[in-house]
Design a protein around this motif. Structure first.
Motif, mmCIF file in Angstrom:
data_model
loop_
_atom_site.group_PDB
_atom_site.id
_atom_site.type_symbol
_atom_site.label_atom_id
_atom_site.label_comp_id
_atom_site.label_asym_id
_atom_site.label_seq_id
_atom_site.Cartn_x
_atom_site.Cartn_y
_atom_site.Cartn_z
ATOM 1 N N VAL A 7 0.856 -1.191 0.000
ATOM 2 C CA VAL A 7 0.000 0.000 0.000
ATOM 3 C C VAL A 7 0.893 1.243 0.000
ATOM 4 O O VAL A 7 2.075 1.170 0.315
ATOM 5 N N ASN A 8 0.305 2.372 -0.339
ATOM 6 C CA ASN A 8 1.024 3.635 -0.293
ATOM 7 C C ASN A 8 0.883 4.262 1.092
ATOM 8 O O ASN A 8 -0.191 4.189 1.716
ATOM 9 N N GLN A 9 1.955 4.906 1.549
ATOM 10 C CA GLN A 9 1.909 5.597 2.832
ATOM 11 C C GLN A 9 0.800 6.647 2.793
ATOM 12 O O GLN A 9 0.630 7.356 1.815
ATOM 13 N N GLY A 10 0.031 6.714 3.861
ATOM 14 C CA GLY A 10 -1.081 7.644 3.963
ATOM 15 C C GLY A 10 -2.419 7.053 3.545
ATOM 16 O O GLY A 10 -3.464 7.647 3.781
ATOM 17 N N SER A 11 -2.386 5.881 2.923
ATOM 18 C CA SER A 11 -3.620 5.229 2.489
ATOM 19 C C SER A 11 -4.404 4.676 3.673
ATOM 20 O O SER A 11 -3.825 4.244 4.665
ATOM 21 N N VAL A 12 -5.726 4.693 3.539
ATOM 22 C CA VAL A 12 -6.577 3.991 4.492
ATOM 23 C C VAL A 12 -6.664 2.549 3.998
ATOM 24 O O VAL A 12 -7.047 2.298 2.860
ATOM 25 N N VAL A 13 -6.266 1.630 4.854
ATOM 26 C CA VAL A 13 -6.227 0.217 4.497
ATOM 27 C C VAL A 13 -7.415 -0.482 5.142
ATOM 28 O O VAL A 13 -7.687 -0.284 6.326
ATOM 29 N N VAL A 14 -8.112 -1.288 4.363
ATOM 30 C CA VAL A 14 -9.223 -2.081 4.867
ATOM 31 C C VAL A 14 -8.911 -3.544 4.593
ATOM 32 O O VAL A 14 -8.873 -3.969 3.436
ATOM 33 N N LEU A 15 -8.628 -4.275 5.655
ATOM 34 C CA LEU A 15 -8.415 -5.712 5.529
ATOM 35 C C LEU A 15 -9.746 -6.411 5.760
ATOM 36 O O LEU A 15 -10.420 -6.151 6.762
ATOM 37 N N LYS A 16 -10.134 -7.268 4.847
ATOM 38 C CA LYS A 16 -11.369 -8.040 4.963
ATOM 39 C C LYS A 16 -10.985 -9.430 5.432
ATOM 40 O O LYS A 16 -10.485 -10.232 4.658
ATOM 41 N N ALA A 17 -11.212 -9.696 6.707
ATOM 42 C CA ALA A 17 -10.696 -10.918 7.328
ATOM 43 C C ALA A 17 -11.779 -11.958 7.558
ATOM 44 O O ALA A 17 -12.872 -11.651 8.019
ATOM 45 N N VAL A 18 -11.417 -13.200 7.248
ATOM 46 C CA VAL A 18 -12.276 -14.358 7.467
ATOM 47 C C VAL A 18 -11.391 -15.480 8.005
ATOM 48 O O VAL A 18 -10.275 -15.678 7.535
ATOM 49 N N TYR A 33 1.391 -1.149 14.044
ATOM 50 C CA TYR A 33 0.159 -0.382 13.872
ATOM 51 C C TYR A 33 -0.826 -0.604 15.014
ATOM 52 O O TYR A 33 -1.962 -0.136 14.963
ATOM 53 N N GLY A 34 -0.416 -1.326 16.021
ATOM 54 C CA GLY A 34 -1.289 -1.551 17.175
ATOM 55 C C GLY A 34 -2.496 -2.423 16.859
ATOM 56 O O GLY A 34 -3.520 -2.336 17.534
ATOM 57 N N ILE A 35 -2.378 -3.266 15.855
ATOM 58 C CA ILE A 35 -3.494 -4.127 15.449
ATOM 59 C C ILE A 35 -3.295 -5.513 16.052
ATOM 60 O O ILE A 35 -2.240 -6.121 15.885
ATOM 61 N N ASN A 36 -4.303 -5.976 16.763
ATOM 62 C CA ASN A 36 -4.318 -7.335 17.311
ATOM 63 C C ASN A 36 -5.776 -7.751 17.423
ATOM 64 O O ASN A 36 -6.397 -7.649 18.470
ATOM 65 N N GLU A 37 -6.338 -8.190 16.304
ATOM 66 C CA GLU A 37 -7.764 -8.492 16.203
ATOM 67 C C GLU A 37 -8.018 -9.982 16.067
ATOM 68 O O GLU A 37 -7.419 -10.633 15.203
ATOM 69 N N VAL A 38 -8.890 -10.512 16.896
ATOM 70 C CA VAL A 38 -9.358 -11.881 16.722
ATOM 71 C C VAL A 38 -10.433 -11.855 15.645
ATOM 72 O O VAL A 38 -11.334 -11.019 15.673
ATOM 73 N N VAL A 39 -10.335 -12.753 14.678
ATOM 74 C CA VAL A 39 -11.304 -12.812 13.582
ATOM 75 C C VAL A 39 -12.431 -13.751 13.989
ATOM 76 O O VAL A 39 -12.213 -14.943 14.199
ATOM 77 N N MET A 40 -13.621 -13.198 14.093
ATOM 78 C CA MET A 40 -14.759 -13.933 14.639
ATOM 79 C C MET A 40 -15.798 -14.324 13.594
ATOM 80 O O MET A 40 -16.942 -14.567 13.925
ATOM 81 N N THR A 41 -15.386 -14.385 12.326
ATOM 82 C CA THR A 41 -16.339 -14.794 11.295
ATOM 83 C C THR A 41 -15.664 -15.714 10.281
ATOM 84 O O THR A 41 -14.473 -15.577 10.005
ATOM 85 N N ASN A 42 -16.438 -16.627 9.742
ATOM 86 C CA ASN A 42 -15.980 -17.452 8.632
ATOM 87 C C ASN A 42 -16.859 -17.218 7.400
ATOM 88 O O ASN A 42 -16.810 -17.974 6.450
ATOM 89 N N ASP A 43 -17.647 -16.166 7.439
ATOM 90 C CA ASP A 43 -18.571 -15.820 6.366
ATOM 91 C C ASP A 43 -17.895 -14.860 5.387
ATOM 92 O O ASP A 43 -17.761 -13.667 5.667
ATOM 93 N N ALA A 44 -17.477 -15.374 4.231
ATOM 94 C CA ALA A 44 -16.784 -14.552 3.235
ATOM 95 C C ALA A 44 -17.659 -13.429 2.693
ATOM 96 O O ALA A 44 -17.145 -12.416 2.203
ATOM 97 N N GLU A 45 -18.966 -13.575 2.791
ATOM 98 C CA GLU A 45 -19.878 -12.524 2.331
ATOM 99 C C GLU A 45 -19.967 -11.366 3.334
ATOM 100 O O GLU A 45 -20.387 -10.270 2.971
ATOM 101 N N ASN A 46 -19.585 -11.630 4.583
ATOM 102 C CA ASN A 46 -19.628 -10.606 5.643
ATOM 103 C C ASN A 46 -18.330 -10.672 6.453
ATOM 104 O O ASN A 46 -18.339 -11.034 7.627
ATOM 105 N N PRO A 47 -17.207 -10.287 5.821
ATOM 106 C CA PRO A 47 -15.931 -10.388 6.512
ATOM 107 C C PRO A 47 -15.814 -9.370 7.635
ATOM 108 O O PRO A 47 -16.515 -8.358 7.661
ATOM 109 N N GLN A 48 -14.917 -9.634 8.551
ATOM 110 C CA GLN A 48 -14.587 -8.680 9.599
ATOM 111 C C GLN A 48 -13.648 -7.640 8.993
ATOM 112 O O GLN A 48 -12.669 -7.987 8.336
ATOM 113 N N LEU A 49 -13.952 -6.373 9.200
ATOM 114 C CA LEU A 49 -13.138 -5.302 8.635
ATOM 115 C C LEU A 49 -12.136 -4.804 9.666
ATOM 116 O O LEU A 49 -12.504 -4.500 10.802
#
Length: 86
Positions: A7-18, A33-49
């Motif tokens: 990604v480019n510096q300054g971009s807003v990044v959206v990770l779609k996690a399943v 980046y201080g990110i430590n998220e548990v992914v609580m979905t296995n639904d690819a149609e409604n990923p965790q952002l």
């Protein structure tokens, strides 16, 4: 997937996690980046952002801290990727 994200510096990044195993509590961690998220979905149609601004340039390790901190340690499973911020 994917194993590398650029990604480019300054971009807003959206990770779609399943997770394929929600009961195991896999997650996504990017320490710098201080990110430590548990992914609580296995639904690819409604990923965790997971949303953040890529304000630090460099190459960063993406991994599953919940696995590392669990009973099997850093080798279970070997989930890793690289975030490159240009």
């Amino acid at each position: 997937e994917p194993s590398s994200i650029t990604v480019n510096q300054g971009s807003v990044v959206v990770l779609k996690a399943v997770s394929t195993q929600v009961s195991h509590r896999h997650g996504i961690t990017i320490d710098e980046y201080g990110i430590n998220e548990v992914v609580m979905t296995n639904d690819a149609e409604n990923p965790q952002l997971i949303v953040f601004t890529a304000d630090k340039p460099g190459e960063f390790k993406v991994y599953c801290r919940t696995c590392w901190d669990g009973p099997f340690g850093k080798n279970h499973p070997n989930i890793k990727a690289t975030l490159l911020v240009k």
